[in-house]
Design an enzyme around this catalytic site. Structure first.
Site, mmCIF file in Angstrom:
data_model
loop_
_atom_site.group_PDB
_atom_site.id
_atom_site.type_symbol
_atom_site.label_atom_id
_atom_site.label_comp_id
_atom_site.label_asym_id
_atom_site.label_seq_id
_atom_site.Cartn_x
_atom_site.Cartn_y
_atom_site.Cartn_z
ATOM 1 N N GLU A 1 0.792 -1.234 0.000
ATOM 2 C CA GLU A 1 0.000 0.000 0.000
ATOM 3 C C GLU A 1 0.828 1.289 0.000
ATOM 4 O OE1 GLU A 1 -4.104 -1.272 2.142
ATOM 5 O OE2 GLU A 1 -2.422 -0.999 3.501
HETATM 6 C C1 ACM Z 1 -2.129 -5.347 4.269
HETATM 7 O O1 ACM Z 1 -3.211 -5.765 4.746
HETATM 8 N N1 ACM Z 1 -2.048 -4.118 3.811
HETATM 9 C C2 ACM Z 1 -0.966 -6.199 4.198
#
Ligand code: ACM
Length: 681
Positions: free
Chosen positions: A322
């Site tokens: 992310e």
């Molecule tokens: C995650 O849940 N961003 C690894």
């Protein structure tokens, strides 16, 4: 003869609704995870105070305190006082009734030998293993076999030969969004060992906190943590504690994104100048490390070297998830750097970053691991991929020869049922995958993300559901009887309490706090029929922050209320066979839920924090009423009119809209009843 409703209600008072029974299933007994091979023989080893353990072979040190703890747990369960108070290498025994033999001490590492054989006959228990780690696993099996009848406590006579299906059976605990004290981590390590899990993955840095002491860069924890972090001594203590229980500890330092907390003390690492603050909200932040500066990698080389020394495990997790790239887009220095290097996209830039980090990690003799975002073409084959966005990432990695573990489907923060996690097999028989690629699938990890958990309720989010995941990763793929899993899960759940897990006890504490009294029965009955909304929907109801009190009804509710599980099972059974005893249990339970509203409303009127469940409680009563009406139709062998069916279906649809971030968990079963009536002749 069919019972009518009046008779059923009468029968209900003669039946007591069985909470659960310790009756053992012929093949799975009360074992969780189910061993690879179990032969149940006739007879029993009767346990009394003359029980004596002898340890032979070359077992090393771990086994003695573990066997001592096993004796204590057996004593606590049975109230028997054994003549042996503890075991040590100096312990001499004559006429042992339990012999544990290990060939050699094992090393707690990837692919450690955890196999064991357990043979119980009426006069002797034999536990044989190649390593002491196998013996630890075998002792947990022995403890789960301990049972009783009117004659006393006993172990059933069995021959068990056992080893895990997957070598990586982990639990991730996010200690950043909310922090947990060392003692809690230790209790969870004990719980993991009790269901034969072997990897504790600590998610140690995040936007919301930097949770470990760095002696080289103390501003990381001093400015990035609000004072809640593990000292290096505490980390060593956790690692030692886990090692003594055959559990590896894998650290994760998420980078280049999820890094706001690093930048509070070290803004020079960031792509944009800041200033930065510790995150107090949740979601994906823009903060990201600056890959254009040599300084960033110099800093990370020193930091990783320090951490690599602290954590003995071979695997080192760099997160990598992310990273939204916004701060890279907005940084003139990063843009200039990309132009100079011919790097065209942020994905390519992250690949460049990962390559540099991989070099550092490899220089520290570690294997790099990351979330599936780091799985990009050309990634060196010695990197391990942890898949969270879908099983396809795991499969894709395995097909290309990367070691991989599965977390997609094991997100225990999403309030899904144990059933859903249990049926999520990393390598189901139906998966089309070349034989050769299967060996790259190492196992999986349950992930306890902590946005909406505190030390008070995190145990109830982890347990007992994680035991079902532990079984999926240890037991043969053919072990997938959901009803039997739930039967055993209730037993394991109670056993977890003896290890200090507060998944049951803290819920009642939280109810007492919420009501300001010990009159919690009505609230407890209400909570026994509901669950938190699934997925990340809670975040759509309000803007949560790290200091939002997580003490409401929804924080006490759990995804898999035993009363709901039992109710659903009874409904399924009843709809299949119209069995009287299932019908009686359904009616009794529905009556309890129906009449609960009157009691609970008195409490709701007095307690402002309960106001939010006002209409949900009334609706639970309505739903239970519909269920009772359905049972009446079934028992009279009548089909209700179309308009009644349509009305009730519409009503349920309306009631399904969550309030107070809660779902009425019995609605699907009531819908099944309506559906069955619709289809009846
Ligand atoms: C995650 O849940 N961003 C690894």
């Amino acid at each position: 003869m069919r019972l009518n409703l009046v008779r059923i209600i009468f029968t209900c008072f003669c039946f007591s609704l069985p909470a659960f029974s310790f009756c053992q299933n012929a093949t799975t007994l009360n074992l969780m995870p189910v061993p690879e091979k179990v032969i149940v023989k006739t007879g029993a080893f009767r346990l009394d105070s003359s029980f004596v353990i002898s340890i032979t072979g070359d077992p090393g040190k771990r086994i003695y305190p573990y066997a001592t703890r096993m004796l204590q747990r057996m004593g606590n369960r049975t109230t028997l006082l054994f003549s042996q108070a503890y075991l040590s290498p100096q312990t001499k025994t004559e006429k042992p009734t339990c012999i544990m033999h290990c060939d050699s001490p094992g090393k707690v590492e990837m692919n450690m030998d955890e196999s064991y054989q357990l043979n119980i006959s009426s006069g002797l228990i034999l536990l044989n293993s190649a390593t002491d780690i196998g013996a630890l696993r075998g002792m947990e099996t022995l403890l789960q076999l301990l049972t009783c009848d009117s004659l006393g406590y006993y172990f059933p006579c069995v021959d068990i030969s056992d080893k895990p299906r997957f070598p990586w059976r982990g639990l991730l605990i996010d200690v950043c969004r909310h922090f947990y004290p060392v003692d809690m981590i230790k209790k969870n390590i004990d719980a993991m060992a009790s269901v034969k899990m072997n990897v504790l993955h600590l998610h140690l840095s995040e936007d919301q906190g930097f949770r470990i002491e760095s002696k080289k860069f103390p501003k990381l924890q001093q400015l990035g943590s609000n004072g809640s972090y593990y000292s290096q001594e505490q980390i060593k203590d956790i690692i030692q504690y886990a090692d003594e229980r055959g559990i590896r500890v894998v650290p994760e330092f998420d980078m280049p994104g999820h890094t706001s907390a690093w930048f509070v003390g070290h803004p020079e690492l960031a792509s944009l100048p800041g200033p930065y603050e510790i995150g107090t909200t949740f979601g994906v932040f823009d903060a990201s490390m600056d890959p254009s500066k040599k300084y960033t990698f110099k800093f990370l080389a020193a930091f990783i070297k320090e951490m690599a020394k602290l954590f003995p495990d071979e695997y080192f997790h760099i997160g990598g998830d992310e990273n939204n790239g916004k701060n890279w887009d907005n940084s003139p220095a990063v843009q200039e750097f990309m132009k100079k290097k011919g790097i065209k996209t942020n994905d390519e830039l992250q690949k460049y970053f990962n390559k540099k980090i991989l070099k550092i990690i490899t220089a520290n003799k570690k294997k790099m691991m990351g979330w599936d975002e780091i799985f990009t073409p050309g990634l060196p084959k010695n990197v391990v991929i942890q898949s969270w966005r879908g099983k396809d990432y795991m499969k894709g990695a395995a097909l290309q020869g990367y070691q991989t573990i599965l977390s997609s489907g094991y997100y225990i923060d999403l309030s899904k049922t144990a059933r859903e996690h249990y049926l999520n097999d990393p390598l189901p028989d139906t998966m089309k995958i070349e034989e050769d690629a299967k060996k790259y699938i190492l196992g999986g990890e349950a992930t306890m993300w902590s946005e909406l958990t505190t030390w008070e309720n995190v145990d109830s989010r982890i347990w007992p559901r994680t035991a079902a995941i532990a079984e999926r990763l240890w037991s043969p793929s053919a072990v997938k009887d959901v009803e039997d899993m739930y039967r055993r899960l209730e037993i394991v759940s109670i056993q977890l309490e003896e290890l200090g897990i507060t998944h049951i006890s803290n819920r009642e504490m939280m109810m007492r706090r919420l009501t300001g009294s010990d009159s919690i029965e009505a609230l407890k009955t209400f909570i026994s029929a509901v669950s938190p909304v699934k997925g990340y929907r809670r975040h759509s109801f309000r803007k949560y922050t790290t200091s939002t009190p997580l003490t409401r009804t929804v924080d006490i509710a759990v995804p898999d209320e035993p009363a709901v599980v039992r109710f659903d099972q009874c409904v399924d059974k009843y709809l299949q066979s119209k069995e009287d005893s299932a019908g009686s249990q359904i009616i009794l339970q529905l009556m309890t839920w129906k009449k609960n509203n009157a009691e609970l409303q008195k409490l709701i009127k007095k307690i402002p924090a309960l106001n939010e469940i006002d209409s949900v409680s009334a609706d639970l009563s309505l739903v239970a009423g519909i269920g009772i009406d359905c049972m009446d139709y079934f028992e009279k062998d009548q089909k209700p009119g179309e308009s009644w069916l349509t009305q009730q279906t519409a009503l349920l649809k309306e009631i399904k809209k969550p309030r107070a971030e809660i779902d009425i968990a019995i609605i699907p079963s009531i819908e099944k009843m309506l559906e069955a009536l619709k289809e009846s002749k």
